[in-house]
Write a protein that holds these residues in place. Structure first.
Motif, PDB file in Angstrom:
ATOM      1  N   ASP A  80       0.828  -1.203   0.000  1.00 30.19           N
ATOM      2  CA  ASP A  80       0.000   0.000   0.000  1.00 30.19           C
ATOM      3  C   ASP A  80       0.865   1.257   0.000  1.00 30.19           C
ATOM      4  OD1 ASP A  80      -2.265  -1.580   0.048  1.00 30.19           O
ATOM      5  OD2 ASP A  80      -2.685  -1.241   2.182  1.00 30.19           O
ATOM      6  N   ALA A  81       1.933   1.245   0.786  1.00 37.28           N
ATOM      7  CA  ALA A  81       2.815   2.413   0.866  1.00 37.28           C
ATOM      8  C   ALA A  81       3.508   2.667  -0.463  1.00 37.28           C
ATOM      9  CB  ALA A  81       3.836   2.226   1.980  1.00 37.28           C
ATOM     10  N   ILE A  82       3.984   1.623  -1.114  1.00 44.17           N
ATOM     11  CA  ILE A  82       4.640   1.794  -2.419  1.00 44.17           C
ATOM     12  C   ILE A  82       3.639   2.258  -3.463  1.00 44.17           C
ATOM     13  CG2 ILE A  82       5.677   0.505  -4.346  1.00 44.17           C
ATOM     14  CD1 ILE A  82       7.698   1.363  -2.229  1.00 44.17           C
ATOM     15  N   GLU A  83       2.440   1.697  -3.460  1.00 36.80           N
ATOM     16  CA  GLU A  83       1.420   2.134  -4.418  1.00 36.80           C
ATOM     17  C   GLU A  83       1.054   3.605  -4.195  1.00 36.80           C
ATOM     18  OE1 GLU A  83       0.568   0.398  -7.085  1.00 36.80           O
ATOM     19  OE2 GLU A  83       1.927  -1.144  -6.350  1.00 36.80           O
ATOM     20  N   ALA A  84       1.012   4.041  -2.937  1.00 36.79           N
ATOM     21  CA  ALA A  84       0.731   5.449  -2.643  1.00 36.79           C
ATOM     22  C   ALA A  84       1.858   6.332  -3.177  1.00 36.79           C
ATOM     23  CB  ALA A  84       0.560   5.647  -1.138  1.00 36.79           C
ATOM     24  N   TYR A  85       3.097   5.880  -3.025  1.00 40.71           N
ATOM     25  CA  TYR A  85       4.230   6.644  -3.546  1.00 40.71           C
ATOM     26  C   TYR A  85       4.146   6.740  -5.075  1.00 40.71           C
ATOM     27  CZ  TYR A  85       8.778   8.187  -4.954  1.00 40.71           C
ATOM     28  OH  TYR A  85       9.776   8.892  -5.563  1.00 40.71           O
ATOM     29  N   ILE A  86       3.879   5.637  -5.725  1.00 37.18           N
ATOM     30  CA  ILE A  86       3.788   5.624  -7.190  1.00 37.18           C
ATOM     31  C   ILE A  86       2.703   6.592  -7.659  1.00 37.18           C
ATOM     32  CG2 ILE A  86       3.130   4.174  -9.160  1.00 37.18           C
ATOM     33  CD1 ILE A  86       4.647   1.868  -7.730  1.00 37.18           C
ATOM     34  N   SER A  87       1.593   6.605  -6.972  1.00 39.21           N
ATOM     35  CA  SER A  87       0.517   7.534  -7.313  1.00 39.21           C
ATOM     36  C   SER A  87       0.966   8.983  -7.102  1.00 39.21           C
ATOM     37  CB  SER A  87      -0.717   7.222  -6.469  1.00 39.21           C
ATOM     38  OG  SER A  87      -1.744   8.134  -6.743  1.00 39.21           O
ATOM     39  N   ALA A  88       1.695   9.238  -6.013  1.00 44.62           N
ATOM     40  CA  ALA A  88       2.125  10.595  -5.672  1.00 44.62           C
ATOM     41  C   ALA A  88       3.109  11.178  -6.686  1.00 44.62           C
ATOM     42  CB  ALA A  88       2.743  10.613  -4.270  1.00 44.62           C
ATOM     43  N   ILE A  89       3.882  10.332  -7.370  1.00 47.88           N
ATOM     44  CA  ILE A  89       4.845  10.854  -8.352  1.00 47.88           C
ATOM     45  C   ILE A  89       4.228  10.992  -9.741  1.00 47.88           C
ATOM     46  CG2 ILE A  89       6.860  10.055  -7.073  1.00 47.88           C
ATOM     47  CD1 ILE A  89       7.156   7.782  -9.159  1.00 47.88           C
ATOM     48  N   GLY A  90       2.933  10.811  -9.821  1.00 42.56           N
ATOM     49  CA  GLY A  90       2.233  11.012 -11.085  1.00 42.56           C
ATOM     50  C   GLY A  90       2.517   9.941 -12.117  1.00 42.56           C
ATOM     51  N   ALA A  91       2.674   8.719 -11.643  1.00 44.17           N
ATOM     52  CA  ALA A  91       3.004   7.614 -12.545  1.00 44.17           C
ATOM     53  C   ALA A  91       1.910   7.376 -13.571  1.00 44.17           C
ATOM     54  CB  ALA A  91       3.231   6.339 -11.747  1.00 44.17           C
ATOM     55  N   GLY A  92       2.360   7.119 -14.783  1.00 43.59           N
ATOM     56  CA  GLY A  92       1.443   6.710 -15.838  1.00 43.59           C
ATOM     57  C   GLY A  92       1.175   5.221 -15.716  1.00 43.59           C
ATOM     58  N   PRO A  93       0.423   4.662 -16.641  1.00 38.40           N
ATOM     59  CA  PRO A  93       0.136   3.224 -16.594  1.00 38.40           C
ATOM     60  C   PRO A  93       1.408   2.404 -16.817  1.00 38.40           C
ATOM     61  CG  PRO A  93      -0.635   4.175 -18.649  1.00 38.40           C
ATOM     62  CD  PRO A  93      -0.178   5.319 -17.795  1.00 38.40           C
ATOM     63  N   SER A  94       1.376   1.177 -16.362  1.00 41.99           N
ATOM     64  CA  SER A  94       2.498   0.269 -16.597  1.00 41.99           C
ATOM     65  C   SER A  94       2.735   0.135 -18.092  1.00 41.99           C
ATOM     66  CB  SER A  94       2.213  -1.116 -16.008  1.00 41.99           C
ATOM     67  OG  SER A  94       2.134  -1.048 -14.613  1.00 41.99           O
ATOM     68  N   LEU A  95       4.000   0.108 -18.486  1.00 41.68           N
ATOM     69  CA  LEU A  95       4.358  -0.045 -19.887  1.00 41.68           C
ATOM     70  C   LEU A  95       4.098  -1.477 -20.335  1.00 41.68           C
ATOM     71  CD1 LEU A  95       7.806   1.818 -19.933  1.00 41.68           C
ATOM     72  CD2 LEU A  95       5.526   2.759 -20.395  1.00 41.68           C
ATOM     73  N   GLY A  96       3.656  -1.650 -21.557  1.00 45.37           N
ATOM     74  CA  GLY A  96       3.526  -2.981 -22.140  1.00 45.37           C
ATOM     75  C   GLY A  96       4.912  -3.544 -22.401  1.00 45.37           C
ATOM     76  N   SER A  97       4.988  -4.826 -22.685  1.00 51.23           N
ATOM     77  CA  SER A  97       6.292  -5.476 -22.835  1.00 51.23           C
ATOM     78  C   SER A  97       7.117  -4.888 -23.978  1.00 51.23           C
ATOM     79  CB  SER A  97       6.137  -6.987 -22.995  1.00 51.23           C
ATOM     80  OG  SER A  97       5.328  -7.283 -24.114  1.00 51.23           O
ATOM     81  N   ASP A  98       6.493  -4.552 -25.110  1.00 51.51           N
ATOM     82  CA  ASP A  98       7.242  -3.975 -26.232  1.00 51.51           C
ATOM     83  C   ASP A  98       7.764  -2.581 -25.890  1.00 51.51           C
ATOM     84  OD1 ASP A  98       6.793  -6.254 -27.731  1.00 51.51           O
ATOM     85  OD2 ASP A  98       5.161  -5.376 -28.904  1.00 51.51           O
ATOM     86  N   GLU A  99       6.918  -1.767 -25.278  1.00 50.21           N
ATOM     87  CA  GLU A  99       7.322  -0.404 -24.905  1.00 50.21           C
ATOM     88  C   GLU A  99       8.417  -0.460 -23.824  1.00 50.21           C
ATOM     89  OE1 GLU A  99       5.315   3.875 -23.664  1.00 50.21           O
ATOM     90  OE2 GLU A  99       4.079   2.073 -23.632  1.00 50.21           O
ATOM     91  N   GLU A 100       8.252  -1.364 -22.878  1.00 50.45           N
ATOM     92  CA  GLU A 100       9.266  -1.515 -21.836  1.00 50.45           C
ATOM     93  C   GLU A 100      10.612  -1.924 -22.452  1.00 50.45           C
ATOM     94  OE1 GLU A 100       9.364  -3.782 -17.648  1.00 50.45           O
ATOM     95  OE2 GLU A 100       9.426  -5.113 -19.392  1.00 50.45           O
ATOM     96  N   ALA A 101      10.592  -2.890 -23.350  1.00 48.57           N
ATOM     97  CA  ALA A 101      11.828  -3.354 -24.001  1.00 48.57           C
ATOM     98  C   ALA A 101      12.497  -2.202 -24.751  1.00 48.57           C
ATOM     99  CB  ALA A 101      11.529  -4.513 -24.940  1.00 48.57           C
ATOM    100  N   ALA A 102      11.720  -1.385 -25.432  1.00 45.05           N
ATOM    101  CA  ALA A 102      12.275  -0.248 -26.170  1.00 45.05           C
ATOM    102  C   ALA A 102      12.901   0.772 -25.214  1.00 45.05           C
ATOM    103  CB  ALA A 102      11.186   0.421 -27.016  1.00 45.05           C
ATOM    104  N   GLU A 103      12.245   1.036 -24.103  1.00 50.15           N
ATOM    105  CA  GLU A 103      12.779   1.983 -23.119  1.00 50.15           C
ATOM    106  C   GLU A 103      14.074   1.453 -22.483  1.00 50.15           C
ATOM    107  OE1 GLU A 103      11.934   5.103 -22.362  1.00 50.15           O
ATOM    108  OE2 GLU A 103      10.322   5.089 -23.832  1.00 50.15           O
ATOM    109  N   LEU A 104      14.088   0.167 -22.139  1.00 48.98           N
ATOM    110  CA  LEU A 104      15.295  -0.422 -21.536  1.00 48.98           C
ATOM    111  C   LEU A 104      16.442  -0.446 -22.535  1.00 48.98           C
ATOM    112  CD1 LEU A 104      13.732  -3.312 -19.422  1.00 48.98           C
ATOM    113  CD2 LEU A 104      14.592  -1.097 -18.607  1.00 48.98           C
ATOM    114  N   ALA A 105      16.136  -0.666 -23.819  1.00 46.01           N
ATOM    115  CA  ALA A 105      17.182  -0.696 -24.850  1.00 46.01           C
ATOM    116  C   ALA A 105      17.856   0.664 -24.981  1.00 46.01           C
ATOM    117  CB  ALA A 105      16.588  -1.132 -26.181  1.00 46.01           C
TER     118      ALA A 105
END
Length: 108
Positions: A80-105
């Motif tokens: 709950d605490a981590i989810e609250a932090y993620i919300s507080a930093i204005g996080a967008g939705p989780s990246l899909g696997s292709d988008e995540e792979a492109a960002e990590l690359a």
């Protein structure tokens, strides 16, 4: 840091006697790539945290340490605490696997 740059969401990597698990990747409100992760320690302790890539390196933004329950689960309050932090930093939705792979690359 290597695990943060390499392990896809849902993936695991051994770090010594410990286990790293990538939970999710997302962009924060500033557009930085961030990752939610867990690290299970041989001792039975675990951490759940968030790191964001800034200034050419991973920077841990939040970490909560705890002990696993007898059933092997993380206490709900830690999540709950981590989810609250993620919300507080204005996080967008989780990246899909292709988008995540492109960002990590881009980090290599």
């Amino acid at each position: 840091e290597d695990a943060l740059s390499a392990v896809p969401a849902g993936g695991k990597q051994k770090i010594g006697d410990d286990q790293f698990t990538a939970i999710a990747s997302f962009k924060n409100g500033s557009g930085q790539l961030c990752r939610e992760f867990e690290r299970d320690f041989k001792s039975g302790a675990f951490t759940v945290g968030v790191a964001c890539f800034e200034n050419g390196r991973w920077s841990t933004q939040a970490v909560i340490a705890s002990a696993r329950s007898d059933a092997g689960y993380a206490p709900a309050s830690s999540m709950d605490a981590i989810e609250a932090y993620i919300s507080a930093i204005g996080a967008g939705p989780s990246l899909g696997s292709d988008e995540e792979a492109a960002e990590l690359a881009k980090l290599k």
